[in-house]
Design a protein around this motif. Structure first.
Motif, PDB file in Angstrom:
ATOM      1  N   THR A 118       0.827  -1.207   0.000  1.00  0.00           N
ATOM      2  CA  THR A 118       0.000   0.000   0.000  1.00  0.00           C
ATOM      3  C   THR A 118       0.863   1.260   0.000  1.00  0.00           C
ATOM      4  O   THR A 118       0.632   2.193  -0.783  1.00  0.00           O
ATOM      5  CB  THR A 118      -0.956  -0.023   1.216  1.00  0.00           C
ATOM      6  N   ASP A 141      -7.206  -3.889  -1.753  1.00  0.00           N
ATOM      7  CA  ASP A 141      -7.162  -4.689  -0.528  1.00  0.00           C
ATOM      8  C   ASP A 141      -8.511  -4.570   0.163  1.00  0.00           C
ATOM      9  O   ASP A 141      -8.675  -3.822   1.125  1.00  0.00           O
ATOM     10  CB  ASP A 141      -6.039  -4.220   0.400  1.00  0.00           C
ATOM     11  N   ARG A 144      -9.310  -5.741   4.195  1.00  0.00           N
ATOM     12  CA  ARG A 144      -9.138  -4.953   5.412  1.00  0.00           C
ATOM     13  C   ARG A 144      -9.707  -3.553   5.208  1.00  0.00           C
ATOM     14  O   ARG A 144      -9.283  -2.834   4.301  1.00  0.00           O
ATOM     15  CB  ARG A 144      -7.654  -4.852   5.760  1.00  0.00           C
ATOM     16  N   GLN A 150      -6.360   3.431   4.367  1.00  0.00           N
ATOM     17  CA  GLN A 150      -4.945   3.809   4.269  1.00  0.00           C
ATOM     18  C   GLN A 150      -4.639   4.388   2.878  1.00  0.00           C
ATOM     19  O   GLN A 150      -4.005   5.438   2.760  1.00  0.00           O
ATOM     20  CB  GLN A 150      -4.093   2.559   4.530  1.00  0.00           C
ATOM     21  N   ASP A 193      -3.541  -1.766  -5.852  1.00  0.00           N
ATOM     22  CA  ASP A 193      -3.107  -2.388  -4.604  1.00  0.00           C
ATOM     23  C   ASP A 193      -3.915  -3.674  -4.436  1.00  0.00           C
ATOM     24  O   ASP A 193      -5.045  -3.776  -4.933  1.00  0.00           O
ATOM     25  CB  ASP A 193      -3.408  -1.406  -3.453  1.00  0.00           C
TER      26      ASP A 193
HETATM   27 MG   LIG Z   1      -1.818  -2.951   2.287  1.00  0.00          MG
END
Ligand SMILES: [Mg+2]
Ligand SMILES: Nc1nc2c(ncn2[C@@H]2O[C@H](COP(=O)(O)OP(=O)(O)O)[C@@H](O)[C@H]2O)c(=O)[nH]1
Length: 305
Positions: A118, A141, A144, A150, A193
């Motif tokens: 990330t 991603d 999560r 993030q 990502d």
């Molecule tokens: Mg990550």
């Protein structure tokens, strides 16, 4: 801004310290070198995770030159290392990164949890943006919630659009939408990502293959590059990950992260030697500008001069 070479030098400082440990006291005494001297040299090379075979090879050459009276200073030793490593990294034969001829160049990031996917995705966005390119990111991603958040925070900070979906959503569908959107918006780069996964988990690897297949449905030439992030500080573990990931997934390059905090920077050489994967970028810190294109000359100079 420090120069490219300065950045490599800083990033490889610990690796260099580890290397120099083996050279201490070598040129002080009047006595000839013995087996112990060579063993110490070899150990210091191995400690940087260059690889046992390469380390032995370098020491063999040093021994050969020493016995012919050609080694008188530390610089003579360093020259041998430099020569050997340049031969392996072979800058002239690193294939350039595959660029799209039409539409966005799509880069898919893969790797185990915590290896820096990330962060590297965000740093790459900054890197390309600084080059005047337009960039889009995809928060693939979906495992999560924190992973999505993030990347979105990075996107805001960098002023780069992020395609993001719901936590638990379908990563392949998200990647498909991102390719369509980046194409429509004429972006130069789309960086996707993905969720971290252990190469030992067949089901998760299969899921990653699905993401890749679905990307190709949106654009048959994509993904143009698949980069594996490996944490340099894990040393030979990074080599194992590269080996195992490569068996299941067609990676085209590596990003060696966290080079700044480790004495194991030699791992770039071990991976190239065994697997042939070129290192594309190295991570030298946690900030957006802490990513450098891998430069063979700077790398080798930083280690051996
Ligand atoms: Mg990550
Ligand atoms: N020192 C340092 N830390 C890094 C680097 N790359 C990533 N990190 C840190 O490593 C941690 C995990 O990174 P992340 O990108 O979340 O990994 P991911 O799970 O693969 O997505 C974060 O705390 C990052 O700030 C690097 O090059 N140097």
């Amino acid at each position: 801004m420090p120069s490219l070479f300065e950045r490599f030098k800083q990033g490889l400082e610990r690796t260099k310290t580890s290397l120099l440990r083996g050279l201490q006291g070598l040129f002080g005494g009047a006595e000839a070198w013995n087996d112990e001297t060579y063993a110490k040299l070899e150990a210091s090379l191995i400690a940087t995770d260059l690889g046992v075979g390469i380390s032995q090879d370098i020491v063999k050459e040093i021994r050969n030159r020493y016995e012919r009276g050609l080694i008188a200073t530390e610089a003579d030793i360093m020259a041998v290392g430099k020569e050997k490593i340049l031969g392996i990294l072979d800058a002239a034969n690193v294939p350039p990164m595959n660029q799209a001829t039409e539409g966005p160049t799509v880069i898919m990031m893969v790797g185990v949890n915590g290896s820096g996917k990330t962060t590297t995705t965000a740093k790459l966005a900054y890197y390309f943006k600084e080059q005047g390119k337009s960039v889009m990111l995809a928060a693939g991603d979906t495992f999560r919630a924190a992973g999505i958040e993030q990347l979105c925070i990075w996107g805001e900070r960098l002023g780069v659009p992020v395609v993001a979906g719901k936590h638990g959503g379908d990563a392949a569908a998200l990647a498909f939408d991102a390719v369509k959107s980046a194409t429509q918006k004429n972006c130069d780069y789309l960086i996707i990502d993905t969720a971290g996964r252990q190469h030992t988990r067949k089901d998760l690897m299969e899921e990653l293959s699905k993401v890749k297949r679905v990307i190709a449905k949106a654009n048959p030439a994509a993904p143009h590059e698949i980069w594996l992030t490996v944490d340099a500080s894990t040393g030979t573990n990074a080599l194992i990950q590269a080996r195992e990931f490569g068996k299941l997934f067609p990676i085209t390059g590596l990003v060696l992260t966290k080079l700044d905090g480790t004495g194991r920077g030699g791992i770039a050489v071990a991976i190239k030697q065994e697997l042939g994967h070129p290192v594309r970028f190295v991570g030298l810190g946690e900030q957006k500008e802490d990513l450098q294109p891998f430069d063979v000359t700077s790398y080798v100079d930083a280690l051996f001069s």
